[in-house]
Design a protein around this motif. Structure first.
Motif, mmCIF file in Angstrom:
data_model
loop_
_atom_site.group_PDB
_atom_site.id
_atom_site.type_symbol
_atom_site.label_atom_id
_atom_site.label_comp_id
_atom_site.label_asym_id
_atom_site.label_seq_id
_atom_site.Cartn_x
_atom_site.Cartn_y
_atom_site.Cartn_z
ATOM 1 N N CYS A 106 0.858 -1.186 0.000
ATOM 2 C CA CYS A 106 0.000 0.000 0.000
ATOM 3 C C CYS A 106 0.893 1.235 0.000
ATOM 4 C CB CYS A 106 -0.892 0.018 1.235
ATOM 5 S SG CYS A 106 -2.023 -1.393 1.365
ATOM 6 N N LYS A 107 0.732 2.110 -0.993
ATOM 7 C CA LYS A 107 1.583 3.300 -1.099
ATOM 8 C C LYS A 107 1.300 4.282 0.027
ATOM 9 C CE LYS A 107 2.213 3.083 -6.113
ATOM 10 N NZ LYS A 107 2.054 3.810 -7.411
ATOM 11 N N ASN A 108 0.046 4.425 0.391
ATOM 12 C CA ASN A 108 -0.344 5.292 1.513
ATOM 13 C C ASN A 108 0.263 6.681 1.412
ATOM 14 O OD1 ASN A 108 -1.788 3.185 2.634
ATOM 15 N ND2 ASN A 108 -0.144 2.549 4.003
ATOM 16 N N LYS A 109 0.076 7.328 0.262
ATOM 17 C CA LYS A 109 0.634 8.660 0.079
ATOM 18 C C LYS A 109 0.063 9.629 1.104
ATOM 19 C CE LYS A 109 1.616 8.232 -4.854
ATOM 20 N NZ LYS A 109 1.401 8.812 -6.212
ATOM 21 N N GLY A 110 0.956 10.409 1.689
ATOM 22 C CA GLY A 110 0.565 11.321 2.752
ATOM 23 C C GLY A 110 0.766 10.717 4.130
ATOM 24 N N HIS A 111 1.036 9.423 4.160
ATOM 25 C CA HIS A 111 1.313 8.742 5.436
ATOM 26 C C HIS A 111 2.608 7.947 5.229
ATOM 27 C CE1 HIS A 111 0.811 7.147 9.297
ATOM 28 N NE2 HIS A 111 0.120 6.037 9.008
ATOM 29 N N HIS A 112 2.639 6.686 5.582
ATOM 30 C CA HIS A 112 3.824 5.886 5.280
ATOM 31 C C HIS A 112 3.382 4.549 4.714
ATOM 32 C CE1 HIS A 112 3.312 3.243 8.812
ATOM 33 N NE2 HIS A 112 2.930 4.328 9.432
ATOM 34 N N PRO A 113 4.146 4.033 3.747
ATOM 35 C CA PRO A 113 3.757 2.789 3.082
ATOM 36 C C PRO A 113 3.859 1.589 4.004
ATOM 37 C CG PRO A 113 5.953 3.438 2.427
ATOM 38 C CD PRO A 113 5.412 4.573 3.250
ATOM 39 N N SER A 114 3.137 0.531 3.638
ATOM 40 C CA SER A 114 3.193 -0.690 4.432
ATOM 41 C C SER A 114 2.703 -1.864 3.603
ATOM 42 C CB SER A 114 2.342 -0.546 5.699
ATOM 43 O OG SER A 114 0.971 -0.429 5.359
ATOM 44 N N TYR A 115 2.879 -3.046 4.140
ATOM 45 C CA TYR A 115 2.392 -4.268 3.517
ATOM 46 C C TYR A 115 1.249 -4.844 4.338
ATOM 47 C CZ TYR A 115 6.432 -4.540 0.371
ATOM 48 O OH TYR A 115 7.365 -4.290 -0.595
ATOM 49 N N VAL A 116 0.292 -5.459 3.648
ATOM 50 C CA VAL A 116 -0.781 -6.185 4.328
ATOM 51 C C VAL A 116 -0.799 -7.599 3.765
ATOM 52 C CG1 VAL A 116 -2.169 -4.130 4.768
ATOM 53 C CG2 VAL A 116 -2.521 -5.413 2.642
ATOM 54 N N PRO A 117 -1.240 -8.577 4.549
ATOM 55 C CA PRO A 117 -1.292 -9.955 4.037
ATOM 56 C C PRO A 117 -2.201 -10.070 2.819
ATOM 57 C CG PRO A 117 -1.568 -9.896 6.420
ATOM 58 C CD PRO A 117 -1.668 -8.489 5.954
ATOM 59 N N PHE A 118 -1.856 -10.959 1.933
ATOM 60 C CA PHE A 118 -2.681 -11.178 0.733
ATOM 61 C C PHE A 118 -4.086 -11.642 1.093
ATOM 62 C CE2 PHE A 118 1.659 -11.804 -1.072
ATOM 63 C CZ PHE A 118 1.624 -10.781 -1.995
ATOM 64 N N THR A 119 -4.230 -12.229 2.258
ATOM 65 C CA THR A 119 -5.555 -12.750 2.650
ATOM 66 C C THR A 119 -6.581 -11.645 2.853
ATOM 67 O OG1 THR A 119 -4.784 -12.748 4.951
ATOM 68 C CG2 THR A 119 -4.638 -14.830 3.739
ATOM 69 N N VAL A 120 -6.124 -10.393 3.079
ATOM 70 C CA VAL A 120 -7.083 -9.309 3.313
ATOM 71 C C VAL A 120 -7.356 -8.502 2.056
ATOM 72 C CG1 VAL A 120 -6.328 -9.152 5.706
ATOM 73 C CG2 VAL A 120 -5.342 -7.597 4.014
ATOM 74 N N VAL A 121 -6.700 -8.837 0.940
ATOM 75 C CA VAL A 121 -6.926 -8.112 -0.316
ATOM 76 C C VAL A 121 -8.305 -8.468 -0.858
ATOM 77 C CG1 VAL A 121 -6.110 -7.770 -2.679
ATOM 78 C CG2 VAL A 121 -4.461 -8.034 -0.810
ATOM 79 N N ASN A 122 -9.089 -7.437 -1.112
ATOM 80 C CA ASN A 122 -10.448 -7.611 -1.642
ATOM 81 C C ASN A 122 -11.300 -8.543 -0.775
ATOM 82 O OD1 ASN A 122 -10.127 -5.921 -3.906
ATOM 83 N ND2 ASN A 122 -9.085 -7.559 -5.047
ATOM 84 N N ASP A 123 -11.208 -8.364 0.532
ATOM 85 C CA ASP A 123 -12.050 -9.157 1.424
ATOM 86 C C ASP A 123 -13.270 -8.382 1.891
ATOM 87 O OD1 ASP A 123 -10.865 -7.298 3.047
ATOM 88 O OD2 ASP A 123 -10.279 -8.700 4.635
ATOM 89 N N GLY A 124 -13.469 -7.184 1.315
ATOM 90 C CA GLY A 124 -14.641 -6.388 1.660
ATOM 91 C C GLY A 124 -14.491 -5.612 2.958
#
Length: 560
Positions: A106-124
C-alpha cells in the motif's frame, strides 16, 4: 528561444524518466520493482526457470510456486509466509525474499507505506490501520469502497510521532541524569574500597603490634611471683580483724549521732511548749497542779544545761565516721599487704643499685623464672583475682583490633562484589536499585523493584507474593507491535531482567518473572502476563534503556 539541440536533449531525458518511472504492477513494493521491469516476460522470483507472459500478472490465478505473479490479488494467499507481526511494518532492504513477496504493498501517500497480508486483499473490509489509501480493496467486492484517509491518518500519526519524539528526547535527558547518579554511586564505592584497603593495611600492622604486646604481657605474667592469701602475715590478719571491728564501731557511731540529733530536736520542741505555757497561763487561776508545773519549769530553766556538742565536736565525729579509703580514714590496705618475701627483699636490695644494673638484674630474674616455668621446673603462679589488668587490657585491645580488621575485610569483599556486579550499560541500574514501580491489573497489583524483587498483591487483601528475586541482566529478541501511544516493546534486541526463585507455586514451580524493557520517558509497568503457570512476563518502560541496543524506528516517508 531555445535551440533544437536543447529540445532534442530534453525530449530524450523526458522519455528516459518516463521509462524509469514506468508504473509497477499493483501490489508491488519499490524494493521488488526490479523483478517487474521487463515489459513482455516475467520470471518467478524464487523460481527463475519459470517464465510467464506479463499479461498473466495479477490475473487472479497463481502461476508461480512463490506467488510472485500475483502481487495485487489474493490468488496466492495460501502461500503467504508472513506472520501477523509483519503488519504495518515499513519496507526495508533486508527483507527475506526467498518466499516471494511480503504482502500487498500500500503506497499510503501522505502517510507511510506498508504491507498487508494477501488474505485481506479484496475481502470487503477497509483495513485503514495498515492500508489507509484503501488500495487493498480495489475490486470493490460487495460494493465496498474504501476512500483514501491517509491525509488525516498521516496528520494524526505525525502529531503522535512528534509527541513520541519529544518523549524520547526527554527520556534521553533523564537517562543522562540516571547515568550521572550511577557514576557518582560507583565512584563512592571505589573511594570506599580504596579507604578500606588503607584501613586494612593499617589494621594488619596494628594487629601484629598488639600480638607482640600480648605475648610480652603473657611473658611478664608468667614471670610474676604472687603470694597466696593464706600467706598473709600475722599483722595482716590482725589488721583485717581491726578493720572489721572498726567498721562496726563506725556504723554504731553514725546511728547514735542520728538518735542524738533526733533527741535534741524533741527537747527543743518540748521546751518551746512549756515556755509558751508559762507565759500564757493565768496566775489568778487557783489550780495547784498548774502552779506546781510552772514552778518546776522555772527551776528547770534556771539550772545549768549539759553541753550536747558543738560544731567542732561534730566535725571530729564526721572525720571518724568516714568510710575506709576516704581522706582522714584509716588506710587498711597498707596494713593488709603480705609480708615481704625473699624476692621482695631482693628487689629492695636492688633499689640501691644503679638503674642500668637494676634493670639488667630485673630482666635476668624474669627471664630465668620464665625458663623454669616453661620447662616445668617451677609452677606458674596466678593472681587470686585472675589475670592482671595489664594482661586483660592487652588481650582486649588485640581482640578489638582483630574484630575491626575482620569487619573491614568483610566490607571490602561486599563492595568489591558490588563493583563487579552487572548493572547494565553505563552501570545505569545502580542508580535505580531498590526503587519500585507498580501497576494495577485486574484483581492484582504488580510491583517491580529494580534489581530486588517482583511482587504480586491481591486487591482483596492478604500478604504479598514474591514473584521472583533478581538474578541477572540479560538481552533478548522481541517482535511486537508498538501501539499509537508508544508503550510497547517493538522489534529487535531488548534489555531484560531475570527474577527467579520466588515463592513456591502450589502444585507448580517457584515463581519467576522476565522483565523486558523498552525506552520510555518514565518508569512504568505496561503489561503483565502469565505465560506459563507461575512464569510471568512484565513489559516495562524506562529511560534507563533508551538508546541501549535499540534501533529507533526511522520516520517513514511516503512516495510523494
Amino acid at each position: 528561444m531555445r535551440s533544437p539541440y536543447f529540445l532534442l536533449l530534453s525530449g530524450t531525458v523526458a522519455r528516459a524518466i518516463v521509462a524509469a518511472e514506468a508504473p509497477r504492477p499493483r501490489g508491488v513494493g519499490p524494493e521488488f520493482a526490479k523483478y517487474y521491469k521487463d515489459s513482455e516476460t516475467f520470471t518467478c522470483i524464487s523460481a527463475p526457470s519459470i517464465h510467464l507472459s506479463v499479461a498473466r500478472l495479477n490475473d487472479d490465478f497463481c502461476d508461480c510456486p512463490d506467488g510472485s505473479d500475483e502481487p495485487g490479488t489474493s490468488a496466492c494467499a495460501h502461500l503467504s509466509p508472513l506472520s501477523p507481526a509483519f503488519l504495518g511494518s515499513t519496507p526495508s532492504d533486508d527483507l527475506d525474499t526467498t518466499t516471494a513477496l511480503p504482502g500487498f504493498y500500500c503506497k499510503n501517500k501522505g502517510h507511510h507505506p506498508s504491507y498487508v497480508p494477501f488474505t485481506v486483499v479484496n475481502d470487503g473490509v477497509c483495513d485503514y490501520e495498515f492500508c489507509c489509501d484503501g488500495s487493498d480493496e480495489w475490486a470493490r467486492v460487495g460494493g465496498v469502497k474504501c476512500e483514501d484517509r491517509c491525509k488525516e491518518i498521516g496528520k494524526e500519526w505525525k502529531k503522535q510521532d512528534e509527541q513520541r519524539q519529544k518523549s524520547l528526547s526527554n527520556a534521553a535527558k533523564r537517562r543522562k541524569e540516571i547515568v550521572a547518579d550511577a557514576e557518582r554511586l560507583r565512584k563512592e564505592v571505589e573511594d570506599r574500597l580504596q579507604s578500606l584497603r588503607t584501613e586494612i593495611q593499617g589494621g594488619e600492622m596494628k594487629v601484629k603490634a598488639l600480638e607482640s604486646d600480648l605475648a610480652e604481657a603473657e611473658r611478664q605474667e608468667r614471670s610474676k611471683v604472687v603470694r597466696s592469701p593464706k600467706e598473709l602475715s600475722k599483722m595482716g590478719l590482725l589488721a583485717q580483724l581491726a578493720k572489721d571491728r572498726t567498721e562496726e564501731l563506725r556504723e554504731s557511731l553514725v546511728e547514735v549521732r542520728v538518735q542524738r540529733d533526733t533527741g535534741k530536736e524533741r527537747i527543743a520542741e518540748l521546751e518551746g511548749i512549756l515556755s509558751t505555757f508559762k507565759e500564757e497561763y493565768n496566775p489568778n487561776f487557783n489550780d495547784e497542779g498548774v502552779k506546781r508545773a510552772v514552778r518546776s519549769w522555772e527551776e528547770y530553766a534556771a539550772r545549768d544545761k549539759p553541753a550536747l556538742g558543738d560544731d567542732a565536736h561534730d566535725r571530729d565525729l564526721d572525720e571518724i565516721a568516714k568510710p575506709d579509703g576516704e581522706t582522714g580514714a584509716i588506710k587498711w590496705s597498707e596494713w593488709e599487704e603480705p609480708e615481704e618475701s625473699d624476692v621482695g627483699v631482693l628487689y629492695k636490695f636492688a633499689a640501691y643499685l644503679p638503674t642500668t644494673v637494676r634493670d639488667w638484674l630485673d630482666q635476668k630474674f624474669r627471664d630465668f623464672r620464665v625458663i623454669l616455668v616453661d620447662n616445668g621446673i617451677l609452677a606458674a603462679t596466678h593472681s587470686p583475682d585472675g589475670e592482671s589488668k595489664g594482661l586483660a587490657d592487652a588481650r582486649n585491645a588485640l581482640k578489638a583490633a582483630q574484630d575491626s580488621l575482620n569487619e573491614n575485610n568483610k566490607q571490602l569483599n561486599t563492595h568489591q562484589e558490588d563493583l563487579d556486579k552487572d548493572y547494565g550499560a553505563d552501570d545505569v541500574f545502580r542508580a535505580l536499585k531498590g526503587q519500585c514501580v507498580s501497576k494495577d491489573s485486574g484483581e492484582y497489583t504488580y510491583e517491580l523493584c529494580w534489581l530486588d524483587k517482583t511482587k504480586q498483591k491481591s486487591k482483596k487483601g492478604g500478604s504479598q507474593t514474591v514473584m521472583g528475586n533478581f538474578v541477572s541482566v540479560d538481552r533478548i529478541m522481541v517482535d511486537d507491535e508498538v501501539p499509537p501511544d508508544g508503550k510497547g516493546l517493538g522489534s529487535g534486541e531488548r534489555v531484560a531482567l531475570r527474577y527467579e526463585n520466588g515463592q513456591h507455586c502450589w502444585n507448580g514451580p517457584n515463581r519467576s518473572t522476565l522483565v523486558v524493557l523498552a525506552c520510555a520517558e518514565k518508569d512504568e509497568v505496561w503489561k503483565v502476563t502469565e505465560e506459563e503457570k507461575c512464569v510471568y512476563r512484565m513489559e516495562v518502560g524506562t529511560p534507563a534503556v533508551c538508546g541501549v541496543g535499540e534501533k529507533r524506528e526511522e520516520r517513514p516517508k511516503d512516495e510523494l
